[in-house]
Design a protein around this motif. Sequence first.
Motif, PDB file in Angstrom:
ATOM      1  N   GLY A   1       0.812  -1.209   0.000  1.00  0.00           N
ATOM      2  CA  GLY A   1       0.000   0.000   0.000  1.00  0.00           C
ATOM      3  C   GLY A   1       0.849   1.265   0.000  1.00  0.00           C
ATOM      4  O   GLY A   1       2.049   1.242   0.301  1.00  0.00           O
TER       5      GLY A   1
ATOM      6  N   LYS B   1      -0.196   8.136   2.226  1.00  0.00           N
ATOM      7  CA  LYS B   1      -0.355   9.466   1.640  1.00  0.00           C
ATOM      8  C   LYS B   1      -0.115  10.523   2.715  1.00  0.00           C
ATOM      9  O   LYS B   1      -0.871  10.617   3.679  1.00  0.00           O
TER      10      LYS B   1
ATOM     11  N   ASN C   1      -8.517  11.892   2.168  1.00  0.00           N
ATOM     12  CA  ASN C   1      -7.588  12.012   1.039  1.00  0.00           C
ATOM     13  C   ASN C   1      -6.132  11.825   1.449  1.00  0.00           C
ATOM     14  O   ASN C   1      -5.272  11.644   0.581  1.00  0.00           O
TER      15      ASN C   1
ATOM     16  N   ASP D   1      -3.301  10.321   4.800  1.00  0.00           N
ATOM     17  CA  ASP D   1      -3.110   9.533   6.024  1.00  0.00           C
ATOM     18  C   ASP D   1      -2.485  10.340   7.152  1.00  0.00           C
ATOM     19  O   ASP D   1      -2.852  10.167   8.316  1.00  0.00           O
TER      20      ASP D   1
ATOM     21  N   ASP E   1      -7.323  -0.250   1.788  1.00  0.00           N
ATOM     22  CA  ASP E   1      -6.740   0.190   0.525  1.00  0.00           C
ATOM     23  C   ASP E   1      -6.662   1.702   0.408  1.00  0.00           C
ATOM     24  O   ASP E   1      -5.841   2.221  -0.356  1.00  0.00           O
ATOM     25  N   LYS E   2      -7.520   2.419   1.100  1.00  0.00           N
ATOM     26  CA  LYS E   2      -7.484   3.872   1.034  1.00  0.00           C
ATOM     27  C   LYS E   2      -7.822   4.447   2.406  1.00  0.00           C
ATOM     28  O   LYS E   2      -8.452   3.764   3.237  1.00  0.00           O
TER      29      LYS E   2
END
Length: 586
Positions: free
Chosen positions: A50, A53, A282, A284, A581-582
């Motif tokens: 992964g 972000k 949007n 992490d 995943d996000k």
Amino acid sequence: MKKTLLKPMSAVLALLSVIPNINLASVLAEGDAPTFSTDVKHEGEAIEGGILKQALVSDTTFPGVFNNMYYSSNPDTAVINLFAESLFGYDENFTIDNSGFADVEFNKDDKTVKITIPEGVKWHDGEDVTIDDVIYPYYVVGNKDYTGIRYGEDFMNVEGMEEYHNGDAEEISGLERVDDYTLVVHYKTFSNSMLQAGGGVSAYIEPEHIFKDIPIAEQEDSDAVRSNLVGFGPFKVDKITPGEAVTFVRNDDYYRGAPALDGVTVEIVNPSTIIQEMKAGNYDIASLPADQYETFKDAKNFDVLGQVSNAYTYIGFNLGTWDEEKGEVVYDDTKLTANKALRQAMAYAMDNDAVGAEFYHGLRMNANSHIPSFFKDYNNADQEGYHYDPEKAKQLLADAGFVDKNGDGFIEDPDGNEFTLHFASMSGGETAEPLAQYYIQAWQQVGIKVELTDGKLMEMNSFYERVEANDEGIDVYQGAWGTGGDPNPTGLWGRNSPFNYTRFASEENDKLLAAINSDEAFDKDFRVKAFNDWQAYFIDEVPAIPTLFRQELTAVNKRVSQYDIKTGSDLEWSEIKLLSDKPQAE
């Protein structure tokens, strides 16, 4: 992006309206300021790999100087820290230990530091990391053609460095290369600060095989610094979108163990939108603006970590220039800002207790010293500092001959001349404009006419370029310092420090800093007293007014398995995983 100023501007107007009557620090009762943990763990089953972000919260782009020897702007460090490594590890007090890449041995009596690096480590391009990569930065920073800002007292203290810098020697005699993995550095003097991260021992390590063929005068603008980046850190640089974003991929050969993540993306996000971005899932990881605390304190999809920072904001005065050839500040006592009474009056005119409560929800606190409260042993908690006292400010001005002779509401200088001080402050975040306007109006309320330089806030890179150059259009400016791991103020406020942007110098300041750096200061009691003596002198002279200490806040999305912001944390990238995943959205 457009900044919304309505709410904070109304706050500053309210603040200005009540300042003559009350101290707004009472808005937050003692104990009301929020408290935070420095680490978090989230339960769940980790996915394979992964991409993490990370949002770099800034109103300016990356300057794009991605090298420890050359960068001068904080946005670039977020990139550097992911692909490059420092030599040394340190504990929660920033005291150097052997938890980092190199083992280090300090010998006070011999005035030496022995550095040993491990064998078998590879640069990202497959070349071996050797002790020559530790030696090489000394020859860059010390070279007369070096274009960065790192050459100062720390490097001058290496035996033979000044002879090399002046062109009188081709080699630096104080660098004793023992073998391919061992270096002994010999110093002229050995201070207690050298035991601290950033306190006098170079922690730079750069790939000599890449830089040696680039003329030193051209390195800062070279591809090796700007685009084709090679380190030996946990991630490799994959793609750079100039000024906006950097994409990293995992370094499978990382000497501490390959990260669990496939990679990391770092993107610039404006402070005015970061809360919405985090709530939308949007990103992490992101630092959070304290002035927006009310908008994210109850967020459902991320946790907020925090710790007192080794940083502070300040109001600095333009007091001289920098002599590049001599490597020292040139104090100009003919400047109006050289009048100590004027500086002290401006300090008493500001209500930073109120600013911390009203603008930052108690997450920033009135600074009593130029030593951050993070350093509990060295910040003198008993020192009062400056608090809001406009009548004292007016009296100081009157006693020094600053009088309003023409009845326009503003004082003239002691010679009877009208004057206007030009104030420089950076753009960025919702409070930047109203806070700058608050300070201007607070000073005007005690009779000092102040206007924004150029009539507007400055973009960060332009701001520091002009402040560093002692631009004549700047008399006063609002800046901030992160002190690094060493509380020693010499590197920021010493005569030979290029970071001493105020360009203040005096024999007494030299003497007090010398005591902090003396052999006697290896004794803890002597060292604490030396720090206290300097703090008392510098807060009285006040070439810069310390304004606010701060809590650093970091958002961590709940899909991140664990995270730790504590200084000296031993959490490894191999332990940080993603649980979906996000990122989660609120």
